[in-house]
Design a protein around this motif. Sequence first.
Motif, PDB file in Angstrom:
ATOM      1  N   UNK A  41       0.821  -1.326  -0.212  1.00  0.00           N
ATOM      2  CA  UNK A  41       0.152  -0.058   0.104  1.00  0.00           C
ATOM      3  C   UNK A  41       0.894   1.303  -0.123  1.00  0.00           C
ATOM      4  N   UNK A  42       2.016   1.024   0.390  1.00  0.00           N
ATOM      5  CA  UNK A  42       3.096   2.376   0.410  1.00  0.00           C
ATOM      6  C   UNK A  42       3.756   2.672  -1.014  1.00  0.00           C
ATOM      7  N   UNK A  43       3.589   4.048  -1.294  1.00  0.00           N
ATOM      8  CA  UNK A  43       3.872   4.691  -2.492  1.00  0.00           C
ATOM      9  C   UNK A  43       5.387   4.949  -2.264  1.00  0.00           C
ATOM     10  N   UNK A  44       6.255   4.203  -2.485  1.00  0.00           N
ATOM     11  CA  UNK A  44       7.661   4.306  -2.206  1.00  0.00           C
ATOM     12  C   UNK A  44       8.158   5.455  -3.076  1.00  0.00           C
ATOM     13  N   UNK A  45       7.987   5.305  -4.196  1.00  0.00           N
ATOM     14  CA  UNK A  45       8.458   6.323  -5.376  1.00  0.00           C
ATOM     15  C   UNK A  45       8.001   8.038  -4.950  1.00  0.00           C
ATOM     16  N   UNK A  46       6.509   7.617  -4.617  1.00  0.00           N
ATOM     17  CA  UNK A  46       6.032   9.132  -4.316  1.00  0.00           C
ATOM     18  C   UNK A  46       6.527   9.836  -3.393  1.00  0.00           C
ATOM     19  N   UNK A  47       6.996   8.861  -2.183  1.00  0.00           N
ATOM     20  CA  UNK A  47       7.478   9.231  -0.942  1.00  0.00           C
ATOM     21  C   UNK A  47       9.027   9.847  -1.232  1.00  0.00           C
ATOM     22  N   UNK A  48       9.681   9.020  -2.260  1.00  0.00           N
ATOM     23  CA  UNK A  48      10.952   9.742  -2.450  1.00  0.00           C
ATOM     24  C   UNK A  48      11.108  11.079  -3.186  1.00  0.00           C
ATOM     25  N   UNK A  49       9.903  11.378  -3.786  1.00  0.00           N
ATOM     26  CA  UNK A  49       9.955  12.709  -4.490  1.00  0.00           C
ATOM     27  C   UNK A  49       9.464  13.716  -3.705  1.00  0.00           C
ATOM     28  N   UNK A  50       9.012  13.359  -2.365  1.00  0.00           N
ATOM     29  CA  UNK A  50       8.466  14.487  -1.506  1.00  0.00           C
ATOM     30  C   UNK A  50       9.639  15.388  -0.906  1.00  0.00           C
ATOM     31  N   UNK A  52      12.004  17.212   1.100  1.00  0.00           N
ATOM     32  CA  UNK A  52      12.389  17.033   2.486  1.00  0.00           C
ATOM     33  C   UNK A  52      12.558  15.542   2.975  1.00  0.00           C
ATOM     34  N   UNK A  53      12.572  14.291   1.865  1.00  0.00           N
ATOM     35  CA  UNK A  53      12.962  13.093   1.760  1.00  0.00           C
ATOM     36  C   UNK A  53      13.798  12.955   1.242  1.00  0.00           C
ATOM     37  N   UNK A  54      15.048  12.356   1.813  1.00  0.00           N
ATOM     38  CA  UNK A  54      16.118  11.834   1.102  1.00  0.00           C
ATOM     39  C   UNK A  54      16.252  10.693   0.234  1.00  0.00           C
ATOM     40  N   UNK A  55      15.354   9.501   0.964  1.00  0.00           N
ATOM     41  CA  UNK A  55      15.499   8.355   0.158  1.00  0.00           C
ATOM     42  C   UNK A  55      14.394   7.532   1.213  1.00  0.00           C
ATOM     43  N   UNK A  56      13.921   6.244   0.474  1.00  0.00           N
ATOM     44  CA  UNK A  56      13.282   5.115   1.110  1.00  0.00           C
ATOM     45  C   UNK A  56      14.147   4.088   0.874  1.00  0.00           C
ATOM     46  N   UNK A  57      14.194   3.388   1.995  1.00  0.00           N
ATOM     47  CA  UNK A  57      14.790   1.998   2.252  1.00  0.00           C
ATOM     48  C   UNK A  57      13.837   1.142   2.708  1.00  0.00           C
ATOM     49  N   UNK A  58      13.786  -0.083   2.162  1.00  0.00           N
ATOM     50  CA  UNK A  58      13.217  -1.326   2.620  1.00  0.00           C
ATOM     51  C   UNK A  58      13.815  -2.350   3.262  1.00  0.00           C
ATOM     52  N   UNK A  59      14.151  -2.391   4.457  1.00  0.00           N
ATOM     53  CA  UNK A  59      15.466  -3.555   4.874  1.00  0.00           C
ATOM     54  C   UNK A  59      14.818  -4.061   6.448  1.00  0.00           C
ATOM     55  N   UNK A  60      14.749  -5.314   6.356  1.00  0.00           N
ATOM     56  CA  UNK A  60      15.020  -5.929   7.690  1.00  0.00           C
ATOM     57  C   UNK A  60      13.354  -6.003   8.408  1.00  0.00           C
ATOM     58  N   UNK A  61      12.460  -5.936   7.519  1.00  0.00           N
ATOM     59  CA  UNK A  61      10.942  -5.761   7.619  1.00  0.00           C
ATOM     60  C   UNK A  61      10.547  -4.306   8.038  1.00  0.00           C
ATOM     61  N   UNK A  62      11.342  -3.267   7.698  1.00  0.00           N
ATOM     62  CA  UNK A  62      10.941  -1.978   8.074  1.00  0.00           C
ATOM     63  C   UNK A  62      10.960  -1.152   6.840  1.00  0.00           C
TER      64      UNK A  62
END
Length: 616
Positions: A41-50, A52-62
């Motif tokens: 449900x998370x819009x990873x690319x959309x968050x990256x483009x905000x 104030x956001x440097x990056x988005x990482x999915x790791x270790x279940x987080x």
Amino acid sequence: MSKKYEKLAQAIVAKIGGSDNVSTLAHCQTRLRFVLKDESKADKEGIKKLEGVANVIESGGQFQVVIGTHVEEVYEEVVKFVSPAEDTQAVEKDNRNVLSKLIDFISGTFSPIIPAISGAGMVKALLAILVLFNLVSNESQTYYVISFIADAVFYFLPVLLAYTAATKLKCSPYLAVGLAGILLHPNFSALVTAGEAVNVFGIPMRLVSYGTSVIPILLIVFAQSYIEGFMRKITPNSVKIIFVPMVTIFVTGLLGLLILGPIGSYAGEYLALAFETLQNSGSWITPTIIGATLPIMVMFGLHHSVAPLGTMQVASLGYEGIWGPGVMVSNISVGVAVLVAGLRSKSKDTKQIASANGITALMGITEPGLYAVALPKKYPLIAAMIGGGIGGFYADFTGTVRFATGSSGLPAIPLYIGEDIGNLINILIAIVIASIVTGVVTYFLSFRFEKDEAAIVPDSIEVTLEDTTLMTPIEGEILPLSEVKDEAFASEALGKGFAIEPTEGRVVAPFDGEVVTVFPTKHAIGLVSNTGVEVLIHIGIDTVKLDGKYFEAFIEPGQPVTKGQLLVTFDLDKLKEEGYVTQVPVVITNTHQYSTIENLTKGTCNENEEVLLVRV
């Protein structure tokens, strides 16, 4: 309290799937750490483009949203819009593998207490400085008081871990703290001091001090989560408030003292022995690897899962050398690499960003510099890994250790002050080695990479920007940049645009303009339109390694071109045969000069179709 991050917080919550999609939320020094119920449900690319956001990482279940050093201010706004479920009866399906769950548990348990551990470590460093300069005697009452102020966090580490572990396991953190209190109770400590045999219901109890321990309380809280959960299920609501905590404390308390605590203490002793063995024989192996690979670990969010080893070693031995020295030289190397890259860059924006983020990295926070400079340019990252590895090798080959945990930047140098100044001298030498190696490697690599990544338009070219329509330069299927298999393009760090999966091996000019750059390897072309649009066309990913093989260029720098004119041909089949990704990113490198960049075409395309509208 400032609300300047309120809109960013609302946008982040909306794009992760809303408040109802959040299971837990925490933050570390630079990133928000979500555990989501449904990551799809998370819009990873959309968050990256905000902004104030440097990056988005999915790791270790987080699901980690990288913000920067002001993450706490953003976190304070985000929590207003998020209500993570805390119902211990709720059972949600978790499809993560065991390793992901373990990494998430360790990271989520230790991350919240990092500020307390770091603060206490810096107090110990301050005390070491006072003693070093003879401002305080180590036999004085002042020393005694400041010493136990600094040691309190480490002694009561089981209490802190009890709370955070219970929060992660969704059981009562207050019952967990009470169970930790049993391990540290003065009466139990008296039994340990007396050393006489103790039996409970005929079962002998191992007498061991649990102050500063880690593993026993984690095992106890793990057991608590099941015992408490079971009691909540079978106990009537009318008496739940009485019997659930009573049975949980009684059963888990006895289980902890008689079985889990001793098991954890044995495990801790063997772990301490392993640390000591590693420290005394071949200790350089781990810190050298950490010094060289820490930037990669940071980018994937894995460092918080490994960092607890340092805390455990300090708790068991009073010093540690398998984590801290490697992290120290790595962070300094990143800072130096970013600063040198900024000096060598031709872009004023890059110079400003690099100077600020380079200094931040020297202070111990590297993520802004990594994502803004080192990763997009690549060569500073390579140089930092080389310098960090060599600096880590020296520090740990000489047996350098630190005597408390804390941040790993220049302010943390006093952590290496012990009974003598040998460790301090060695870490300073290691920092100098890492800095010199990194600086030199960054400088020499810049002659190649800055040439490739230089600003597309030279200062000598003056144009008036106008709205411009770009035509497709190659036949194939149009893709969003987010699908490009290269982080520098996918993150839009080099600018906005699009990509094409080619079906033909020829590239034509997307507008009337001039050729600014033809890279020696012919895999990339820099163009500027007559209306001021700067474009980079990059044929394939990592095709620079072919050194021009399979490519033929029909233009040269300074040459005027017209829309549809042939620029480069390449053997598409050969690139595929050799395993290269053949995506062709087309990037507007002066994106910041335009108000909007709008994609006009989707799906398959031929040459010379309208594809992008750039508005001033």
